[in-house]
Write a protein that holds these residues in place. Structure first.
Motif, short mmCIF file in Angstrom:
data_model
loop_
_atom_site.label_atom_id
_atom_site.label_comp_id
_atom_site.label_asym_id
_atom_site.label_seq_id
_atom_site.Cartn_x
_atom_site.Cartn_y
_atom_site.Cartn_z
N ASP A 6 -0.33 29.16 33.76
CA ASP A 6 0.49 28.52 35.04
C ASP A 6 1.33 27.28 34.19
O ASP A 6 2.46 26.96 34.66
N THR A 7 0.78 26.63 33.38
CA THR A 7 1.79 25.87 32.56
C THR A 7 3.07 26.31 31.96
O THR A 7 4.07 25.90 32.12
N ALA A 8 2.88 27.52 31.44
CA ALA A 8 3.90 28.23 30.88
C ALA A 8 5.07 28.47 31.92
O ALA A 8 6.33 28.10 31.81
N THR A 9 4.48 28.98 32.87
CA THR A 9 5.61 29.42 33.99
C THR A 9 6.23 28.16 34.88
O THR A 9 7.21 28.31 35.13
N ARG A 10 5.37 27.04 34.96
CA ARG A 10 5.77 25.89 35.66
C ARG A 10 6.70 25.30 34.58
O ARG A 10 8.03 24.90 35.23
N GLU A 11 6.53 25.20 33.66
CA GLU A 11 7.42 24.36 32.58
C GLU A 11 8.97 25.33 32.37
O GLU A 11 9.91 24.77 32.27
N ALA A 12 8.51 26.66 32.38
CA ALA A 12 9.99 27.29 32.20
C ALA A 12 10.96 27.12 33.50
O ALA A 12 11.96 26.96 33.21
#
Length: 133
Positions: free
Chosen positions: A50-56
């Motif tokens: 979820d961090t990865a998709t939020r940051e993207a």
């Protein structure tokens, strides 16, 4: 004995064909001028995917979904603090091929690069290790 804190980072490997999206860190931010994958620090209790998709989304304006884990890495803090960094890189698929819109508070340029092209850029060590796999 000093307690060593843990920091977790999550990044996206956003590919279009044989090219991957890299972002250049803007002036005045940590590691300014270095190139990196979209990603950042996990919030407390947040799943790393979820961090990865939020940051993207925050850094590029692109909507992605995680399809797998590409790599993991860990290292002591480069600034010498009592901190150990853990990084996760996820393969993702874009939900539509949108235009990249940078967050100017963090990045000042982007490029879609082959692995060979990316190796020529100033990269943090953990991204260089990823490209050399």
């Amino acid at each position: 004995m000093t307690e060593i804190a843990q920091k977790h980072l999550a990044y996206c490997w956003i590919a279009r064909g044989d090219r991957v999206l890299f972002l250049r860190r803007g002036p005045g931010v940590f590691l300014a001028g270095r190139w990196e994958l979209p990603g950042g620090t996990a919030e407390p209790g947040e799943r790393f995917e979820d961090t990865a998709t939020r940051e993207a989304a925050e850094e590029t304006g692109l909507t992605v979904r995680v399809t797998g884990e590409l790599a993991r890495d860990a290292w002591p803090d480069v600034a010498g603090r009592a901190l150990h960094i853990h990084a996760f890189v996820y393969t993702v698929e874009e939900e539509g091929a949108g235009e990249v819109v940078l967050n100017p508070e963090e990045h000042d340029d982007f490029a879609w690069l082959t692995r060979a092209q990316a190796r020529e850029l100033p990269l943090p060590d953990h991204f260089r290790r990823l490209l050399d796999r």
